[in-house]
Design an enzyme around this catalytic site. Sequence first.
Site, PDB file in Angstrom:
ATOM      1  N   ASP A  91      84.220  61.847  10.223  1.00  0.00           N
ATOM      2  CA  ASP A  91      84.132  60.395  10.249  1.00  0.00           C
ATOM      3  C   ASP A  91      85.112  59.726   9.286  1.00  0.00           C
ATOM      4  O   ASP A  91      85.359  58.536   9.384  1.00  0.00           O
ATOM      5  CB  ASP A  91      82.712  59.926   9.921  1.00  0.00           C
ATOM      6  CG  ASP A  91      82.225  60.470   8.577  1.00  0.00           C
ATOM      7  OD1 ASP A  91      83.005  61.173   7.897  1.00  0.00           O
ATOM      8  OD2 ASP A  91      81.066  60.200   8.219  1.00  0.00           O
ATOM      9  N   ASP A 131      81.819  68.239   9.932  1.00  0.00           N
ATOM     10  CA  ASP A 131      81.621  67.545   8.666  1.00  0.00           C
ATOM     11  C   ASP A 131      80.126  67.530   8.371  1.00  0.00           C
ATOM     12  O   ASP A 131      79.301  67.598   9.287  1.00  0.00           O
ATOM     13  CB  ASP A 131      82.157  66.118   8.796  1.00  0.00           C
ATOM     14  CG  ASP A 131      82.090  65.349   7.493  1.00  0.00           C
ATOM     15  OD1 ASP A 131      82.314  65.960   6.443  1.00  0.00           O
ATOM     16  OD2 ASP A 131      81.804  64.147   7.538  1.00  0.00           O
TER      17      ASP A 131
END
Length: 882
Positions: free
Chosen positions: A611, A314
């Site tokens: 996350d 990410d």
Amino acid sequence: MYIDAKEQGLSSVDAAQRLQEYGENRLPSSKPSSLILIFIKQFLSPFIYILCVAAIVSFMVKQLPSAVFIITVLFINAIIGTIQEYSAQKSAHALKQMIKGSAHVIRDGNAQTINAECVVPGDLLLLFSGDKVAADIELLAAQDLAVDESMLTGESLAVAKNTHTKVKKGAPISDQFNRCFAGSIVTHGRAQGIVINTGLNTEIGNIATHVSAQRISEPPLLIRMRKFTYKVAFAIIISILMLIFLMLLIGGYETDIMVMMAIGLAVSTIPEGLPAALTVALAIGMRRMVKHHVIIRKLVAVEALGSCTFICSDKTGTLTVNELTIQQVVLPEGDIYKVSGQGVADGTIEGENIMQLRELCITGVLANESHLDYSGGEWASDGDIVDIAFLVLAKKLGLSVSDIRKQQKQLEIIPYESEKAFGGSLNLNQEQPCLYVKGSPEKMLELSTHMHSPSGTIPIDHKKIQAQFEQLAGKGFRIIALAIRQIPTAKNALDHLEGMTFLGMVAMIDPVRPEAKEAIKKCQTGGIEVAMLTGDHPATALAIAIELGLASLQSQVVTGPMIKEAQKISTQNFDDLIRSVRVFARIEPTQKEMIVDSFMRAGHFVAVTGDGVNDAPAMRRANAGIAMGKKGTDVAKEVADLIITDDNFSSIVNGIEQGRIVYNNIRKVIALLIATGFSALLLFFLTVLSGLPMPLTAIQLLWLNLIANGVQDVALAFEPKEGNELTEPPRKPSEPIFERGIIEHVVVNGTVMGVLAFTTFFYLIKMETDLHNARNMTLMLMVLFGNIHVLSSRSEKKSLFSLPLFSNPFLILAVPIAQLIHIGAMYTPVLNNVLQIQPITVAQWGGLLSVACTLFFAEEVHKYFLRKKTVRNKNQQKSSRS
């Protein structure tokens, strides 16, 4: 959809009925396994099955001490595994807090604060700045509302919400501006809305239900160890059948002798010490990883990072600092000022006459609803991240935010709305009303007739400023422009927006973590490919990718819409599109999972970092899921195998190194055990071919494997890094544990030990030595072989002389301890009778030691040729590349 509630909200009775009908507003939660069930699960492993077979065999031959040895190892193994898994389960249970907390609702006509789990469809929910949205709602009223939906969409910027946007059916979450979703955070503003979905029916609930299903992929170690175990079991069965056939062919062996020989062969070749050593190696790796900010949720995941050949990372918060930062300020005349520092960290403004920025910075401070304070030794901020970036800029210029706001009293606020594309504030500056505005460059150009210059206010040059804007936007920056105007009256600020003076533009971006670029280089040096998956704009993704060295051209970025088009054609077309690409933008959660699946089909062991809830499906699909500990959502943490406590990509690289160390140590232990088993196998076959009696009894072989060598096996798992873990390419996913390197080690070491042990036994028998004494001497020789062998096994290629002697103090202690345990057994009345051993003279011990040292010299010669071969292969690779 429930939109029947009026301003008084639901009644308490109606709310209770709906709570019973729809259930509590919470995510699915699996019931934690009991301690007993976890303990039982420790026996459901291929490793343990091998030990169970050994125990059953020992009972069959009425060797009770042997069975006790094995059962003891089984229980120690199970206790260690139970403690680790139960501890991880407790940690995981503590993380399940995604939509727990409180919620503000109107019921029975009164505002109430209730448990978020009690929110029901139809509730009238109130939202305030800082709230976590308790359920999916449709807005009825909104004032200056902005919501952080990054955990669902991956977008790093807060989304402005309103009540009048019409949303098409099936529109993505990022386009539903008239709704707020469970788990998102209100960054500023306030709102009222009707709850339309709770619990499992929310957007976050749909994802949580998906990721709570049984995991498809497995950690690499489990895959490799299962295959290895089956191969070992098959080889043992074949060896037993061949030995029996050989004895029948030669003749002269009674049935009970053949059974004893077959059992002895099985016991000698089963790596009884492997489960204990494996568990210890993983536990050591887990403790070492904690020091590098990596928490392991599942013990086998310790090695998973080291096996991965591809990382899908990410962007926000992992590769970047997740704090929007102003990096450049451009004034209308073209003067450019660079701003250093990240987030609220210290930094400076570079350029000539930086005080030209004073008016621009003051505008950024006043047209602002956020706060920045220094307390407790660090900066604390509250509000929209764009507004906070302007406060930080003023601080770097040396201005006091509090003094500016005290000096210029606020008369009116103009809330930022996405439709207007600007926000501002009307303040009293030395008794003169002054309008400060910031917003999109397009809007500020539309409102401005003049621009600021060193010589004063001059007519605006739209083309010049438009060119500046396009240049900055092309680099992936988010651009905010600022303007100012003195007005004649202190009322109705919106009526005086025409004729503004353009002050300049700021270019902001979520900056790359300083250590991320170096960490990616380490991955690439170690043969690990890295791809960035983000929900951000392609231009922003490319700017970050260029800085990280992942891409250089816009054509190297694949977007979500491009993936949708490719999928419509065929899976092959989809694979062809993404296989060579390392930057993905505007990616939806399901697309992340598809990308991971494609790389796994290509043969990669894939790790996925994330996350947000939007990352959870891909993390679940991957061989290793890595969640961020600081800013990661609970759903992401629940799915993950590992948690990075500092949200730093460089910690992942440290975890990779530790994972490779663990796997290398496991390989060393396996090579040690299998070579010992192979030597016993060779000893048995040579004995049968020579017509000699059984060289070692079953209980002697168990003693050798579990006790004399068992201490050393476990100590070998403590080996530290050799230093080349991140410079070597990753193992191929298809590569088995029992590959060429281990096979060579087994053949060389096993042959030397087996042949010399047979020669010693043959010599003793031919010298008319008593059979029990011949076995006693042969067993001592095998124990000494184990001492020498474990020292030689500290490195697969490096000479023992090149390794620091005390870098593994556990092993240095384990070698003499193993020897002393065996010598002590010779003098222990009960034990020496069970093992059928007796004391030997110092001269006899010295003679056997000299024979055992042959193994050391043979392995040193083998390693020398391995090193020569490695250098030759590297030189050939360099020549082929040049």
